[in-house]
Design an enzyme around this catalytic site. Structure first.
Site, PDB file in Angstrom:
ATOM      1  N   GLY A 227      -1.212  -4.878   8.882  1.00 44.11           N
ATOM      2  CA  GLY A 227      -2.519  -4.915   8.208  1.00 44.11           C
ATOM      3  C   GLY A 227      -2.471  -5.771   6.957  1.00 44.11           C
ATOM      4  O   GLY A 227      -3.363  -6.608   6.713  1.00 44.11           O
TER       5      GLY A 227
ATOM      6  N   CYS B 257       3.454  -2.670   3.953  1.00 43.87           N
ATOM      7  CA  CYS B 257       2.547  -1.576   4.307  1.00 43.87           C
ATOM      8  C   CYS B 257       3.267  -0.742   5.358  1.00 43.87           C
ATOM      9  O   CYS B 257       4.493  -0.860   5.503  1.00 43.87           O
ATOM     10  CB  CYS B 257       1.176  -2.090   4.750  1.00 43.87           C
ATOM     11  SG  CYS B 257       1.096  -2.942   6.332  1.00 43.87           S
ATOM     12  N   GLY B 258       2.550   0.104   6.082  1.00 47.00           N
ATOM     13  CA  GLY B 258       3.236   0.953   7.050  1.00 47.00           C
ATOM     14  C   GLY B 258       3.915   0.147   8.146  1.00 47.00           C
ATOM     15  O   GLY B 258       5.079   0.374   8.481  1.00 47.00           O
ATOM     16  N   THR B 259       3.182  -0.799   8.700  1.00 45.31           N
ATOM     17  CA  THR B 259       3.723  -1.635   9.782  1.00 45.31           C
ATOM     18  C   THR B 259       4.049  -3.053   9.336  1.00 45.31           C
ATOM     19  O   THR B 259       4.734  -3.778  10.065  1.00 45.31           O
ATOM     20  CB  THR B 259       2.681  -1.768  10.906  1.00 45.31           C
ATOM     21  OG1 THR B 259       1.486  -2.335  10.336  1.00 45.31           O
ATOM     22  CG2 THR B 259       2.373  -0.423  11.543  1.00 45.31           C
TER      23      THR B 259
ATOM     24  N   HIS C 172      10.516 -22.765  10.432  1.00 46.54           N
ATOM     25  CA  HIS C 172       9.550 -23.429  11.321  1.00 46.54           C
ATOM     26  C   HIS C 172       8.095 -23.304  10.879  1.00 46.54           C
ATOM     27  O   HIS C 172       7.294 -24.178  11.192  1.00 46.54           O
ATOM     28  CB  HIS C 172       9.683 -22.865  12.743  1.00 46.54           C
ATOM     29  CG  HIS C 172      10.911 -23.339  13.444  1.00 46.54           C
ATOM     30  ND1 HIS C 172      11.154 -23.102  14.788  1.00 46.54           N
ATOM     31  CD2 HIS C 172      11.989 -24.048  12.996  1.00 46.54           C
ATOM     32  CE1 HIS C 172      12.317 -23.640  15.130  1.00 46.54           C
ATOM     33  NE2 HIS C 172      12.849 -24.205  14.060  1.00 46.54           N
TER      34      HIS C 172
ATOM     35  N   ARG D  77       8.730 -32.058  12.840  1.00 44.35           N
ATOM     36  CA  ARG D  77       7.663 -31.695  13.793  1.00 44.35           C
ATOM     37  C   ARG D  77       6.965 -30.394  13.383  1.00 44.35           C
ATOM     38  O   ARG D  77       5.798 -30.183  13.712  1.00 44.35           O
ATOM     39  CB  ARG D  77       8.232 -31.578  15.205  1.00 44.35           C
ATOM     40  CG  ARG D  77       9.198 -30.426  15.419  1.00 44.35           C
ATOM     41  CD  ARG D  77       9.845 -30.505  16.794  1.00 44.35           C
ATOM     42  NE  ARG D  77      10.671 -29.338  17.087  1.00 44.35           N
ATOM     43  CZ  ARG D  77      11.890 -29.131  16.596  1.00 44.35           C
ATOM     44  NH1 ARG D  77      12.428 -30.009  15.738  1.00 44.35           N
ATOM     45  NH2 ARG D  77      12.586 -28.054  16.933  1.00 44.35           N
ATOM     46  N   HIS D  78       7.666 -29.559  12.642  1.00 41.45           N
ATOM     47  CA  HIS D  78       7.060 -28.289  12.216  1.00 41.45           C
ATOM     48  C   HIS D  78       5.993 -28.519  11.143  1.00 41.45           C
ATOM     49  O   HIS D  78       5.045 -27.750  11.041  1.00 41.45           O
ATOM     50  CB  HIS D  78       8.137 -27.326  11.731  1.00 41.45           C
ATOM     51  CG  HIS D  78       9.187 -27.081  12.767  1.00 41.45           C
ATOM     52  ND1 HIS D  78       8.899 -26.463  13.962  1.00 41.45           N
ATOM     53  CD2 HIS D  78      10.499 -27.424  12.816  1.00 41.45           C
ATOM     54  CE1 HIS D  78       9.998 -26.414  14.702  1.00 41.45           C
ATOM     55  NE2 HIS D  78      10.979 -26.986  14.026  1.00 41.45           N
TER      56      HIS D  78
ATOM     57  N   ASP E 283       0.883  -1.178   0.000  1.00 41.54           N
ATOM     58  CA  ASP E 283       0.000   0.000   0.000  1.00 41.54           C
ATOM     59  C   ASP E 283       0.917   1.223   0.000  1.00 41.54           C
ATOM     60  O   ASP E 283       2.147   1.098  -0.138  1.00 41.54           O
ATOM     61  CB  ASP E 283      -1.006  -0.033   1.173  1.00 41.54           C
ATOM     62  CG  ASP E 283      -0.384   0.300   2.520  1.00 41.54           C
ATOM     63  OD1 ASP E 283       0.865   0.445   2.610  1.00 41.54           O
ATOM     64  OD2 ASP E 283      -1.142   0.416   3.508  1.00 41.54           O
ATOM     65  N   HIS E 284       0.324   2.412   0.182  1.00 39.61           N
ATOM     66  CA  HIS E 284       1.135   3.638   0.128  1.00 39.61           C
ATOM     67  C   HIS E 284       2.192   3.674   1.235  1.00 39.61           C
ATOM     68  O   HIS E 284       3.293   4.180   1.035  1.00 39.61           O
ATOM     69  CB  HIS E 284       0.228   4.867   0.226  1.00 39.61           C
ATOM     70  CG  HIS E 284      -0.639   4.869   1.446  1.00 39.61           C
ATOM     71  ND1 HIS E 284      -1.711   4.017   1.584  1.00 39.61           N
ATOM     72  CD2 HIS E 284      -0.581   5.582   2.594  1.00 39.61           C
ATOM     73  CE1 HIS E 284      -2.280   4.226   2.760  1.00 39.61           C
ATOM     74  NE2 HIS E 284      -1.610   5.170   3.389  1.00 39.61           N
TER      75      HIS E 284
HETATM   76  C1  RB5 Z   1      -1.722   3.202   6.313  1.00 41.02           C
HETATM   77  O1  RB5 Z   1      -1.681   4.468   6.884  1.00 41.02           O
HETATM   78  C2  RB5 Z   1      -1.349   2.157   7.358  1.00 41.02           C
HETATM   79  O2  RB5 Z   1      -2.385   2.024   8.263  1.00 41.02           O
HETATM   80  C3  RB5 Z   1      -1.049   0.840   6.684  1.00 41.02           C
HETATM   81  O3  RB5 Z   1      -0.005   1.015   5.797  1.00 41.02           O
HETATM   82  C4  RB5 Z   1      -0.620  -0.286   7.602  1.00 41.02           C
HETATM   83  O4  RB5 Z   1       0.386   0.129   8.462  1.00 41.02           O
HETATM   84  C5  RB5 Z   1      -1.683  -1.023   8.281  1.00 41.02           C
HETATM   85  O5  RB5 Z   1      -1.430  -2.007   8.981  1.00 41.02           O
END
Ligand code: RB5
Length: 148
Positions: free
Chosen positions: A69, A64-66, A97, A131-132, A7-8
């Site tokens: 998501g 994505c940002g984190t 694993h 086992r995995h 995503d952005h």
């Molecule tokens: C977008 O702002 C952000 O929420 C998305 O990239 C992501 O981090 C969601 O988990």
């Protein structure tokens, strides 16, 4: 062939990783998004998930940002085992694993240098099995609606 998408929030890191894959001669298919305009991560997550589970691509990389998501969305595609990682050890062991088939990275969490190392180890580490394999099978039995 590696499937990639973002995503952005992950766009800039995806572009960095594309340069890295080009340098390493790794072939990939980019399922978007293709610029930094705001977009929703579920679209790329589903496209990459289907490319991997359908056999068009061996493994996937999502941004994505984190990384979270887009991993949640990808994991809703049957057969996807997407891992949101922000350290080298996890990127390695999720292949060893969990037989993870998609690595999810946060463009606002990890820098390009660490991300390159994580991608390298993710793409070049084989599942240990044993086992995995039993545990991964249990994940898919849950996915199929079975009460373990
Ligand atoms: C977008 O702002 C952000 O929420 C998305 O990239 C992501 O981090 C969601 O988990």
């Amino acid at each position: 062939m590696i499937a990639i998408g973002c995503d952005h929030g992950g766009f800039a890191l995806k572009e960095e990783i594309k340069k890295y894959l080009d340098k390493k001669g790794v072939e990939y298919k980019d399922f978007g998004c293709y610029n930094e305009e705001s977009c929703d991560y579920a679209f790329a997550a589903q496209k990459v998930g289907l490319a991997v589970t359908g056999g068009e691509c061996e493994l996937g990389l999502l941004f994505c940002g984190t990384g979270i998501g887009i991993s949640m969305a990808a994991n809703k595609v049957k057969g996807v085992r997407a891992a949101a990682c922000s350290d080298y050890f996890s990127a390695k062991f999720t292949r060893l694993h969990n037989d993870a088939n998609i690595l999810c990275l946060g463009g606002r969490v990890v820098g390009a240098g660490l991300a390159e190392e994580m991608v390298e180890v993710f793409l070049n580490t084989q599942f240990e099995g044993g086992r995995h394999a039993r545990r991964v099978d249990q994940i898919h039995r849950i996915e199929a609606g079975e009460i373990l």
